[in-house]
Scaffold this motif. Structure first.
Motif, PDB file in Angstrom:
ATOM      1  N   ALA A  48       2.787  18.047  -5.059  1.00  0.00           N
ATOM      2  CA  ALA A  48       1.577  17.423  -5.591  1.00  0.00           C
ATOM      3  C   ALA A  48       0.522  17.341  -4.502  1.00  0.00           C
ATOM      4  O   ALA A  48      -0.665  17.606  -4.731  1.00  0.00           O
ATOM      5  CB  ALA A  48       1.891  16.029  -6.134  1.00  0.00           C
ATOM      6  N   LYS A  49       0.950  16.995  -3.303  1.00  0.00           N
ATOM      7  CA  LYS A  49       0.014  16.889  -2.183  1.00  0.00           C
ATOM      8  C   LYS A  49      -0.630  18.248  -1.894  1.00  0.00           C
ATOM      9  O   LYS A  49      -1.832  18.332  -1.627  1.00  0.00           O
ATOM     10  CB  LYS A  49       0.762  16.371  -0.954  1.00  0.00           C
ATOM     11  N   LEU A  50       0.150  19.315  -1.968  1.00  0.00           N
ATOM     12  CA  LEU A  50      -0.389  20.651  -1.716  1.00  0.00           C
ATOM     13  C   LEU A  50      -1.305  21.121  -2.840  1.00  0.00           C
ATOM     14  O   LEU A  50      -2.250  21.871  -2.613  1.00  0.00           O
ATOM     15  CB  LEU A  50       0.765  21.648  -1.537  1.00  0.00           C
ATOM     16  N   ALA A  51      -1.013  20.687  -4.072  1.00  0.00           N
ATOM     17  CA  ALA A  51      -1.776  21.156  -5.227  1.00  0.00           C
ATOM     18  C   ALA A  51      -3.165  20.533  -5.312  1.00  0.00           C
ATOM     19  O   ALA A  51      -4.037  21.046  -5.994  1.00  0.00           O
ATOM     20  CB  ALA A  51      -1.008  20.860  -6.517  1.00  0.00           C
ATOM     21  N   ILE A  52      -3.365  19.416  -4.614  1.00  0.00           N
ATOM     22  CA  ILE A  52      -4.619  18.670  -4.720  1.00  0.00           C
ATOM     23  C   ILE A  52      -5.377  18.831  -3.418  1.00  0.00           C
ATOM     24  O   ILE A  52      -4.898  18.443  -2.352  1.00  0.00           O
ATOM     25  CB  ILE A  52      -4.318  17.181  -5.019  1.00  0.00           C
ATOM     26  N   ARG A  53      -6.571  19.399  -3.496  1.00  0.00           N
ATOM     27  CA  ARG A  53      -7.322  19.735  -2.291  1.00  0.00           C
ATOM     28  C   ARG A  53      -8.634  18.954  -2.278  1.00  0.00           C
ATOM     29  O   ARG A  53      -9.665  19.467  -2.726  1.00  0.00           O
ATOM     30  CB  ARG A  53      -7.578  21.237  -2.254  1.00  0.00           C
ATOM     31  N   PRO A  54      -8.620  17.750  -1.743  1.00  0.00           N
ATOM     32  CA  PRO A  54      -9.860  16.972  -1.722  1.00  0.00           C
ATOM     33  C   PRO A  54     -10.802  17.444  -0.629  1.00  0.00           C
ATOM     34  O   PRO A  54     -10.370  18.062   0.352  1.00  0.00           O
ATOM     35  CB  PRO A  54      -9.367  15.559  -1.418  1.00  0.00           C
ATOM     36  N   PRO A  55     -12.087  17.156  -0.745  1.00  0.00           N
ATOM     37  CA  PRO A  55     -12.993  17.399   0.374  1.00  0.00           C
ATOM     38  C   PRO A  55     -12.581  16.580   1.591  1.00  0.00           C
ATOM     39  O   PRO A  55     -11.866  15.575   1.485  1.00  0.00           O
ATOM     40  CB  PRO A  55     -14.350  16.928  -0.171  1.00  0.00           C
ATOM     41  N   GLU A  56     -13.043  16.994   2.751  1.00  0.00           N
ATOM     42  CA  GLU A  56     -12.707  16.322   4.002  1.00  0.00           C
ATOM     43  C   GLU A  56     -13.098  14.849   3.954  1.00  0.00           C
ATOM     44  O   GLU A  56     -14.179  14.486   3.483  1.00  0.00           O
ATOM     45  CB  GLU A  56     -13.455  17.012   5.160  1.00  0.00           C
ATOM     46  N   GLY A  57     -12.186  13.999   4.421  1.00  0.00           N
ATOM     47  CA  GLY A  57     -12.501  12.587   4.558  1.00  0.00           C
ATOM     48  C   GLY A  57     -12.233  11.741   3.333  1.00  0.00           C
ATOM     49  O   GLY A  57     -12.507  10.539   3.347  1.00  0.00           O
ATOM     50  N   ILE A  58     -11.692  12.322   2.269  1.00  0.00           N
ATOM     51  CA  ILE A  58     -11.409  11.568   1.050  1.00  0.00           C
ATOM     52  C   ILE A  58      -9.900  11.365   0.926  1.00  0.00           C
ATOM     53  O   ILE A  58      -9.121  12.311   1.029  1.00  0.00           O
ATOM     54  CB  ILE A  58     -11.974  12.281  -0.188  1.00  0.00           C
ATOM     55  N   GLU A  59      -9.499  10.115   0.707  1.00  0.00           N
ATOM     56  CA  GLU A  59      -8.082   9.778   0.570  1.00  0.00           C
ATOM     57  C   GLU A  59      -7.665   9.872  -0.888  1.00  0.00           C
ATOM     58  O   GLU A  59      -8.337   9.332  -1.770  1.00  0.00           O
ATOM     59  CB  GLU A  59      -7.819   8.360   1.087  1.00  0.00           C
ATOM     60  N   VAL A  60      -6.560  10.558  -1.148  1.00  0.00           N
ATOM     61  CA  VAL A  60      -6.040  10.711  -2.510  1.00  0.00           C
ATOM     62  C   VAL A  60      -4.934   9.689  -2.748  1.00  0.00           C
ATOM     63  O   VAL A  60      -3.989   9.587  -1.960  1.00  0.00           O
ATOM     64  CB  VAL A  60      -5.494  12.136  -2.743  1.00  0.00           C
ATOM     65  N   VAL A  61      -5.079   8.927  -3.838  1.00  0.00           N
ATOM     66  CA  VAL A  61      -4.033   7.961  -4.194  1.00  0.00           C
ATOM     67  C   VAL A  61      -3.517   8.280  -5.595  1.00  0.00           C
ATOM     68  O   VAL A  61      -4.292   8.564  -6.503  1.00  0.00           O
ATOM     69  CB  VAL A  61      -4.531   6.504  -4.118  1.00  0.00           C
ATOM     70  N   GLY A  62      -2.208   8.231  -5.751  1.00  0.00           N
ATOM     71  CA  GLY A  62      -1.571   8.400  -7.053  1.00  0.00           C
ATOM     72  C   GLY A  62      -1.141   7.045  -7.578  1.00  0.00           C
ATOM     73  O   GLY A  62      -0.449   6.303  -6.881  1.00  0.00           O
ATOM     74  N   ILE A  63      -1.557   6.704  -8.797  1.00  0.00           N
ATOM     75  CA  ILE A  63      -1.273   5.391  -9.381  1.00  0.00           C
ATOM     76  C   ILE A  63      -0.359   5.579 -10.584  1.00  0.00           C
ATOM     77  O   ILE A  63      -0.687   6.310 -11.518  1.00  0.00           O
ATOM     78  CB  ILE A  63      -2.573   4.681  -9.795  1.00  0.00           C
ATOM     79  N   ASP A  64       0.785   4.914 -10.550  1.00  0.00           N
ATOM     80  CA  ASP A  64       1.755   5.026 -11.646  1.00  0.00           C
ATOM     81  C   ASP A  64       1.215   4.401 -12.931  1.00  0.00           C
ATOM     82  O   ASP A  64       0.256   3.617 -12.921  1.00  0.00           O
ATOM     83  CB  ASP A  64       3.058   4.325 -11.269  1.00  0.00           C
ATOM     84  N   GLU A  65       1.891   4.726 -14.046  1.00  0.00           N
ATOM     85  CA  GLU A  65       1.538   4.129 -15.325  1.00  0.00           C
ATOM     86  C   GLU A  65       1.846   2.625 -15.322  1.00  0.00           C
ATOM     87  O   GLU A  65       2.734   2.157 -14.609  1.00  0.00           O
ATOM     88  CB  GLU A  65       2.281   4.844 -16.449  1.00  0.00           C
ATOM     89  N   LEU A  66       1.064   1.870 -16.098  1.00  0.00           N
ATOM     90  CA  LEU A  66       1.187   0.413 -16.182  1.00  0.00           C
ATOM     91  C   LEU A  66       1.102  -0.237 -14.795  1.00  0.00           C
ATOM     92  O   LEU A  66       1.770  -1.226 -14.490  1.00  0.00           O
ATOM     93  CB  LEU A  66       2.487   0.008 -16.879  1.00  0.00           C
ATOM     94  N   THR A  67       0.232   0.338 -13.961  1.00  0.00           N
ATOM     95  CA  THR A  67       0.058  -0.108 -12.580  1.00  0.00           C
ATOM     96  C   THR A  67      -1.421  -0.013 -12.236  1.00  0.00           C
ATOM     97  O   THR A  67      -2.128   0.851 -12.751  1.00  0.00           O
ATOM     98  CB  THR A  67       0.877   0.770 -11.616  1.00  0.00           C
ATOM     99  N   ALA A  68      -1.893  -0.902 -11.362  1.00  0.00           N
ATOM    100  CA  ALA A  68      -3.303  -0.883 -10.980  1.00  0.00           C
ATOM    101  C   ALA A  68      -3.470  -1.199  -9.504  1.00  0.00           C
ATOM    102  O   ALA A  68      -2.646  -1.894  -8.900  1.00  0.00           O
ATOM    103  CB  ALA A  68      -4.085  -1.901 -11.813  1.00  0.00           C
ATOM    104  N   LEU A  69      -4.555  -0.685  -8.942  1.00  0.00           N
ATOM    105  CA  LEU A  69      -5.072  -1.145  -7.657  1.00  0.00           C
ATOM    106  C   LEU A  69      -6.244  -2.052  -7.979  1.00  0.00           C
ATOM    107  O   LEU A  69      -7.185  -1.634  -8.670  1.00  0.00           O
ATOM    108  CB  LEU A  69      -5.549   0.032  -6.812  1.00  0.00           C
ATOM    109  N   VAL A  70      -6.220  -3.286  -7.494  1.00  0.00           N
ATOM    110  CA  VAL A  70      -7.254  -4.265  -7.820  1.00  0.00           C
ATOM    111  C   VAL A  70      -7.799  -4.852  -6.525  1.00  0.00           C
ATOM    112  O   VAL A  70      -7.030  -5.282  -5.656  1.00  0.00           O
ATOM    113  CB  VAL A  70      -6.686  -5.394  -8.708  1.00  0.00           C
ATOM    114  N   GLY A  71      -9.131  -4.881  -6.413  1.00  0.00           N
ATOM    115  CA  GLY A  71      -9.709  -5.484  -5.221  1.00  0.00           C
ATOM    116  C   GLY A  71     -11.178  -5.165  -5.084  1.00  0.00           C
ATOM    117  O   GLY A  71     -11.936  -5.206  -6.054  1.00  0.00           O
ATOM    118  N   THR A  72     -11.575  -4.807  -3.859  1.00  0.00           N
ATOM    119  CA  THR A  72     -12.972  -4.536  -3.537  1.00  0.00           C
ATOM    120  C   THR A  72     -13.067  -3.178  -2.853  1.00  0.00           C
ATOM    121  O   THR A  72     -12.060  -2.494  -2.661  1.00  0.00           O
ATOM    122  CB  THR A  72     -13.526  -5.613  -2.606  1.00  0.00           C
TER     123      THR A  72
END
Length: 230
Positions: free
Chosen positions: A175-199
């Motif tokens: 999955a990490k190899l298949a996803i090619r973000p532009p430089e400086g962008i962090e990729v996060v994978g979020i599971d189902e029924l799960t959230a990242l909450v904050g600022t």
């Protein structure tokens, strides 16, 4: 002071996610739901999300408000934008992330969403709705594509929802190899029924699954209550 941000892997409006939605409402009572990402599927599908969102608001004891632009022309309607003025929580549900981003980009509705958030309204996105929050939308169906520009509410991130469903097809390393973000962008994978909450500075994992930081080597897995510094 800006409101909270939630990136949800799946489960918008389901009873299992009510605690997260209640936290995002933070005592407010106007729950604005934007089902635009599903607009290309069918009128029936759009209405499905509208009704599901209405049911979620009723369970929480707050007022459901639907803002459902299906074209850029509608997203530039000042009357639609006004419905966001007193929002407590603005929630963008799932569907096609590219269509959603291109429909809202540089429109009065998107400007109203950002302005409401800056006044203190929380903003949440689930699946496609989460993906547009980052600077870059990965192409999960066409791996020859370099992806698509997001709306950049969190410009340092790129979001992969449904991650626990996506990974069995590839494995985390592939999955990490298949996803090619532009430089400086962090990729996060979020599971189902799960959230990242904050600022925009830090976010905490909520829900039953995990969040995987794919840009780290090796990828780092965060569990409920653990924090991602941005």
């Amino acid at each position: 002071m800006s409101g909270l941000i939630a990136l949800v892997g799946s489960g918008e409006y389901l009873p299992e996610m009510a605690a997260i939605e209640r936290r995002l409402l933070n005592g407010g009572d106007r729950y604005v739901q934007i089902p635009t990402a599903a607009a290309q599927e069918s009128a029936e599908r759009l209405n499905y999300w509208i009704e599901l969102g209405r049911q979620a608001a009723v369970r929480l004891g707050v007022t459901p408000v639907t803002v459902a632009p299906t074209t850029r022309e509608e997203a530039n309607d000042p009357e639609l934008a006004k419905a966001l003025d007193d929002a407590s929580l603005i929630y963008l549900s799932g569907g096609n992330p590219t269509f959603l981003a291109d429909t809202l980009r540089d429109t009065v509705v998107w400007e109203a969403i950002v302005a409401a958030h800056e006044r203190g309204a929380s903003i949440a996105g689930c699946s496609a709705g989460a993906m547009i929050m980052g600077a870059w939308i990965p192409s999960l169906r066409n791996r020859d594509s370099m992806g698509h520009r997001g709306l950049g509410l969190l410009p340092q991130l790129s979001i992969i929802p449904h991650f626990d469903r996506f990974v069995p097809k590839l494995g985390t390393s592939l999955a990490k190899l298949a996803i090619r973000p532009p430089e400086g962008i962090e990729v996060v994978g979020i599971d189902e029924l799960t959230a990242l909450v904050g600022t925009s500075a830090s976010m905490t994992v909520m829900g039953k699954g995990t969040v995987v930081c794919l840009s780290e080597s090796p990828p780092r897995r965060l569990r409920e209550g653990e924090m991602l510094e941005l």
